[in-house]
Write a protein that holds these residues in place. Structure first.
Motif, mmCIF file in Angstrom:
data_model
loop_
_atom_site.group_PDB
_atom_site.id
_atom_site.type_symbol
_atom_site.label_atom_id
_atom_site.label_comp_id
_atom_site.label_asym_id
_atom_site.label_seq_id
_atom_site.Cartn_x
_atom_site.Cartn_y
_atom_site.Cartn_z
ATOM 1 N N ARG A 10 -101.210 8.437 -7.834
ATOM 2 C CA ARG A 10 -102.570 8.010 -8.188
ATOM 3 C C ARG A 10 -102.590 7.021 -9.352
ATOM 4 O O ARG A 10 -103.655 6.545 -9.729
ATOM 5 N N ASN A 11 -101.422 6.726 -9.920
ATOM 6 C CA ASN A 11 -101.315 5.804 -11.061
ATOM 7 C C ASN A 11 -102.203 6.225 -12.223
ATOM 8 O O ASN A 11 -102.709 5.385 -12.980
ATOM 9 N N ASP A 30 -110.831 5.430 -14.593
ATOM 10 C CA ASP A 30 -109.948 4.931 -15.654
ATOM 11 C C ASP A 30 -110.772 4.415 -16.837
ATOM 12 O O ASP A 30 -112.012 4.471 -16.824
#
Length: 199
Positions: free
Chosen positions: A31-32, A85
């Motif tokens: 999923r980074n 993010d």
């Protein structure tokens, strides 16, 4: 989404849990995700509780465990998650084949009724009469109760497989006398429903 359940009790997709605040493990693999990203648990497309900020330990572990808010007894939930993010970009943290659907069951089973398939009539010494207990929900194999009949005899009712009926047999003896055989009381042995709730 890997599992739902209290502590290390794992509940498979389509399972039942007696924990109204289960822990849902969200895999971060591929999923980074980085420290500081926020993971939001969802029920289908609806937000479920507050977002959790990922720590460095979560990143190292490759997953984050999220405890749900208190869920509704009898309701089913499909757990999903997304990741936001630092720039505000939102991505799915789970794929459709990784979603977990769980039903919450915090209600204990109870006895609905007692019955017998034996016809009314007079039974002599040695006659065998079946006694059944109908329960409000399925219980696990091995569940049992002990009933006391109005003759004073005690009969163990049990089930060899998951179901809503406990069964046993009463053998008539010479001194037994009852105008209408009934269960006068019962004591609980070990009776649990499929979610683990004890009677």
């Amino acid at each position: 989404t890997e599992y739902a359940g209290a502590s290390e009790v794992r509940v498979v997709d389509g399972g039942i849990t007696d924990d109204a605040t289960p822990v849902v493990r969200i895999s971060l693999s591929g999923r980074n995700a980085v420290e500081g990203d926020r993971v939001q648990l969802l029920n289908g497309g609806d937000i479920l509780g507050g977002a959790v900020t990922l720590s460095s330990d979560d990143i190292t572990a490759g997953y984050v465990d999220i405890t749900t808010p208190e869920l509704t007894n009898g309701a089913s939930y499909t757990f999903k998650a997304n990741i936001t993010d630092a720039a505000g970009n939102v991505s799915d943290a789970t794929s459709d084949d990784a979603d977990i659907t769980v039903t919450i069951d915090t209600s204990a089973p109870t006895v609905r009724s007692f019955s017998s398939s034996a016809a009314d009539g007079a039974y002599g010494d040695g006659a065998v009469i079946n006694i059944n207990a109908e329960l409000t929900e399925p219980v696990v194999a091995g569940s049992q109760i002990m009933v006391t009949l109005d003759t004073g005899d005690m009969v163990r009712l049990s089930t060899a497989s998951s179901g809503t009926t406990l069964t046993g047999s009463y053998t008539v003896s010479t001194d037994d006398n009852s105008s209408d055989l009934t269960v006068s009381s019962f004591t609980i042995g070990d009776v649990r429903d499929l979610a683990g709730n004890a009677m």
